[in-house]
Design an enzyme around this catalytic site. Structure first.
Site, PDB file in Angstrom:
ATOM      1  N   GLN A   5      50.266  36.387  57.660  1.00 55.83           N
ATOM      2  CA  GLN A   5      49.588  36.268  58.942  1.00 55.83           C
ATOM      3  C   GLN A   5      50.605  36.437  60.066  1.00 55.83           C
ATOM      4  O   GLN A   5      51.802  36.248  59.862  1.00 55.83           O
ATOM      5  CB  GLN A   5      48.907  34.900  59.056  1.00 55.83           C
ATOM      6  N   CYS A  55      40.418  43.175  49.913  1.00 58.48           N
ATOM      7  CA  CYS A  55      40.507  44.400  49.128  1.00 58.48           C
ATOM      8  C   CYS A  55      39.973  45.599  49.932  1.00 58.48           C
ATOM      9  O   CYS A  55      39.068  45.437  50.759  1.00 58.48           O
ATOM     10  CB  CYS A  55      39.720  44.246  47.820  1.00 58.48           C
ATOM     11  N   ASN A 108      51.606  32.106  53.551  1.00 58.18           N
ATOM     12  CA  ASN A 108      51.333  30.965  52.682  1.00 58.18           C
ATOM     13  C   ASN A 108      51.036  31.521  51.310  1.00 58.18           C
ATOM     14  O   ASN A 108      50.035  32.210  51.128  1.00 58.18           O
ATOM     15  CB  ASN A 108      50.130  30.159  53.187  1.00 58.18           C
ATOM     16  N   SER A 163      44.060  30.448  50.485  1.00 56.41           N
ATOM     17  CA  SER A 163      42.736  30.412  49.873  1.00 56.41           C
ATOM     18  C   SER A 163      42.351  31.753  49.249  1.00 56.41           C
ATOM     19  O   SER A 163      41.270  31.893  48.703  1.00 56.41           O
ATOM     20  CB  SER A 163      41.698  29.961  50.900  1.00 56.41           C
ATOM     21  N   CYS A 190      36.541  39.954  47.237  1.00 56.21           N
ATOM     22  CA  CYS A 190      37.696  39.617  48.074  1.00 56.21           C
ATOM     23  C   CYS A 190      37.564  40.272  49.449  1.00 56.21           C
ATOM     24  O   CYS A 190      37.321  41.476  49.540  1.00 56.21           O
ATOM     25  CB  CYS A 190      38.969  40.098  47.381  1.00 56.21           C
ATOM     26  N   HIS A 202      44.823  43.686  44.480  1.00 55.38           N
ATOM     27  CA  HIS A 202      44.454  42.270  44.554  1.00 55.38           C
ATOM     28  C   HIS A 202      45.401  41.383  43.747  1.00 55.38           C
ATOM     29  O   HIS A 202      45.645  40.227  44.098  1.00 55.38           O
ATOM     30  CB  HIS A 202      43.021  42.113  44.029  1.00 55.38           C
ATOM     31  N   HIS A 242      49.037  38.702  51.089  1.00 50.67           N
ATOM     32  CA  HIS A 242      48.908  38.905  52.530  1.00 50.67           C
ATOM     33  C   HIS A 242      49.732  37.883  53.301  1.00 50.67           C
ATOM     34  O   HIS A 242      50.120  36.843  52.762  1.00 50.67           O
ATOM     35  CB  HIS A 242      47.443  38.782  52.957  1.00 50.67           C
ATOM     36  N   HIS A 260      44.923  37.537  47.111  1.00 48.86           N
ATOM     37  CA  HIS A 260      45.279  38.904  47.521  1.00 48.86           C
ATOM     38  C   HIS A 260      46.528  38.809  48.403  1.00 48.86           C
ATOM     39  O   HIS A 260      46.542  38.085  49.389  1.00 48.86           O
ATOM     40  CB  HIS A 260      44.124  39.545  48.286  1.00 48.86           C
TER      41      HIS A 260
HETATM   42  O1  LIG Z   1      44.837  30.604  57.848  1.00 49.10           O
HETATM   43  P1  LIG Z   1      44.373  30.136  56.497  1.00 49.10           P
HETATM   44  O2  LIG Z   1      45.067  30.853  55.366  1.00 49.10           O
HETATM   45  O3  LIG Z   1      42.880  30.158  56.376  1.00 49.10           O
HETATM   46  O4  LIG Z   1      44.816  28.602  56.406  1.00 49.10           O
HETATM   47  C1  LIG Z   1      46.047  28.125  55.963  1.00 49.10           C
HETATM   48  O5  LIG Z   1      47.119  28.457  56.842  1.00 49.10           O
HETATM   49  C2  LIG Z   1      47.031  27.937  58.163  1.00 49.10           C
HETATM   50  C3  LIG Z   1      48.286  28.303  58.928  1.00 49.10           C
HETATM   51  O6  LIG Z   1      49.459  27.773  58.341  1.00 49.10           O
HETATM   52  C4  LIG Z   1      46.822  26.424  58.169  1.00 49.10           C
HETATM   53  O7  LIG Z   1      46.550  25.980  59.478  1.00 49.10           O
HETATM   54  C5  LIG Z   1      45.668  26.008  57.251  1.00 49.10           C
HETATM   55  O8  LIG Z   1      45.603  24.597  57.171  1.00 49.10           O
HETATM   56  C6  LIG Z   1      45.886  26.612  55.856  1.00 49.10           C
HETATM   57  O9  LIG Z   1      44.836  26.273  54.999  1.00 49.10           O
END
Ligand SMILES: O=P(O)(O)O[C@H]1O[C@H](CO)[C@@H](O)[C@H](O)[C@H]1O
Ligand SMILES: O=P(O)(O)O[C@H]1O[C@H](CO)[C@@H](O)[C@H](O)[C@H]1O
Lengths: 382, 382
Positions: B200, B55, B185, B193, B52, B121, B198, B196
């Site tokens: 943004q 981590c 997300n 994806s 990961c 994780h 988190h 873990h």
């Molecule tokens: O930034 P990540 O986690 O790689 O990506 C994810 O969030 C982003 C922000 O909402 C999007 O644009 C991506 O399509 C989504 O897969």
């Protein structure tokens, strides 16, 4: 051409149809993908499925039986989101108490139709020659015509229509409605629960948000510039060329400058068309050809049954003469796939909370879809 | 109460924060679901995963190595959607040619941060007591504080912050930016994806669409009524009660009147807070408590790792004194599930082309989430 810099930098583009911006990050497809994979769609379906509620002769949820139709067939959805009859909702008239400011609602009536494209359970628009898509366009046209309010200037045009489908074959509403949204959800990823090729048409007593916004923008543009926004856009795209995917005498297909979805496409008539009823019989066939070109290229792109939602925006069923005149027919395609048959673009956190974001430019998408010309991949293999 | 009729009829509701409408069809959940099923999420993850990139101690894509952090850790995304440095995009100045009307673009600079919630994780916000969520809120606050433009009235407030996280632990930008969008997300269905835990934070040189629209609406409301839109809304919801999911001394959690997603939730402070830096230490802990209540109830609802996108809207990093004053901090949760751990609501054809549509009322969603109180289902089982 100064725009090539946009292939390399993060930027925003403006959508004049909805008065909104989106973020374009051309470099972002370089990131590796370890996230969710969609399952590629099932390809082995029978031509007739006795359990399908859309196949000819089969019973439906509410007990009705489908006729043995041989082209298209429309009926009222057994689980409609809007209905022709329901109690009225009385809005309180006090103007400044918090409730009437912040808890606003209005009743919505309408009808939700389902319309099959073909009696064949296992076909799709991509598999059908333009000639076989034509009956669907004729049916859309008749359905729309049947729902025009008598005061709509388009109802005179509709009265003169020569159509292969009779007035009776397309359902007739009990009431006047404001708008008809024709749309298709294609593929399980797009919430489609039955692969039998079909679309929907929802008529509502209120003007929905998206076509409402577009009509406002088209009206403002025409008031300011004396020309139609989308007529100008067609002219400009034909001149520039880099977003033109395909064209015939009457239509141009572009990945629009302001596309949000990776391979978003817009079909535009070259002359000002307010709604389906404005098309000549030949133009309806040419529209069928445009739809066939888009859906076949989509399937060829990742050699899969390519999912999308598509929808037609056109003049409202009821409206002022100015609104009807300002409308400019067009058809959107919003497909979610980005990298392959199983990896889609997620419009999630940043997109929902802040602003739509895309990873390849519309010009790159155009080039890829242009290269998907030729026979449908499924037919090549067999 | 006249509103009970809305449990039975199709209607539209108005969202005063974005000036838009959505369609509510309370009866529509009766329709059987034969469409796509999501895979329920994996529940057996190790506490530490050597592969990961989030981590502690592990290497990342660009070669950097994560420190052995024990609470939270922030870094610049190796695949950022916006960057601090790129060539300028010169917009042509001619005002009436078609190109400058219809092909508008602007360069966007910024930074995309990733921020982990925990070194573990295999944990999620729903598993963490409020006390353990607090370091994340402190980190958000410091990150936001570090990015405030010096002319922003909030930077004086930020200068006096007492925070467990030091100024150096939160990245410092090279430039002034306009807005910081903090979002999470959660779950593969929402494009995440890496499990873990988190979130943004993307800072941009431009004001993104959604917070921009909201700020415009809040400004109009305050100009007209002399009060804050969301302060009025908090007051009204506390009076009415039927959409209040939970509250503590400083926050109220509602399924908003205008919710689009089936179990959409809004966390609102009871007093006017412009941005994270306005909170006292005690309020930050109370916000952690609110987030823990929402995420635990979500998981309890369908006894699954409930996916969602969440995001914070607050004052811009840079803006006029009026804009800063008109902002009212709030946190949105948009979860896609509708019927079960594997059946989501598809916002597709009609929703994308015409208008968002929901199947249960926000009042029904509130009642269901209220009933999901109590211990996290996973802990009960073990
Ligand atoms: O930034 P990540 O986690 O790689 O990506 C994810 O969030 C982003 C922000 O909402 C999007 O644009 C991506 O399509 C989504 O897969
Ligand atoms: O009408 P259907 O195909 O049953 O349902 C599908 O399309 C509708 C209209 O876009 C959506 O509201 C539903 O969420 C989706 O599953």
């Amino acid at each position: 051409m100064p725009d090539t810099i946009l292939d390399d930098i993060s930027h925003r583009r403006y959508n004049p149809l909805t008065d909104s911006w989106l973020l374009v990050s051309p470099h972002r497809t370089k990131r590796p993908w370890q996230g969710q994979q969609e399952s590629a769609s099932v390809t082995t379906l029978p031509e007739y499925d006795p359990k399908c509620y859309l196949c000819p002769g089969n019973p439906r949820a509410a007990g009705d039986k489908n006729p043995n139709y041989d082209k298209t067939f429309a009926f009222v959805n057994d689980y409609s989101a809007v209905k022709e009859q329901q109690p009225e909702y009385e809005v309180s008239q006090s103007s400044d108490d918090l409730e009437s400011l912040l808890l606003r609602a209005q009743g919505v009536k309408g009808v939700c139709y389902v319309l099959t494209f073909s009696p064949k359970h296992n076909t799709t628009l991509a598999d059908m020659p333009a000639q076989d898509i034509l009956p669907t366009i004729d049916h859309w046209t008749r359905l729309y015509a049947n729902h025009l309010s008598p005061s709509n200037p388009l109802s005179e045009v509709a009265a003169k229509l020569q159509l292969s489908i009779s007035r009776e074959e397309a359902p007739i509403p009990k009431d006047n409605y404001r708008y008809m949204q024709i749309f298709e959800n294609k593929g399980a990823v797009m919430g489609c629960s039955n692969p039998h090729p079909h679309c929907q048409a929802w008529t509502t007593s209120t003007m929905p948000e998206e076509p409402g916004k577009e009509l406002t923008q088209m009206t403002k543009y025409r008031q300011k510039h004396g020309r139609h926004l989308l007529a100008d856009y067609v002219k400009l795209e034909l001149e520039k060329g880099e977003r033109v995917l395909w064209q015939n005498a009457s239509f141009v297909v572009v990945c629009p400058w302001w596309a949000v979805w990776p391979f978003e496409v817009l079909i535009l008539p070259k002359r000002h068309i307010r709604a389906l009823v404005d098309f000549t019989a030949d133009e309806r066939l040419q529209l069928a050809e445009a739809i066939q070109e888009v859906t076949r290229r989509y399937d060829n792109l990742f050699e899969t049954h390519f999912p999308y939602s598509s929808g037609i925006h056109q003049a409202p069923l009821d409206g002022t003469p100015e609104e009807i005149e300002n409308a400019y027919f067009h058809m959107h395609f919003y497909p979610p796939l980005l990298r392959s048959a199983t990896v889609k673009k997620f419009l999630v956190g940043f997109e929902l909370m802040a602003e739509p974001q895309r990873d390849i430019t519309p010009e790159q998408a155009t080039a890829r879809l242009r290269a998907c010309d030729g026979q449908l991949y499924r037919n090549k293999l067999s």
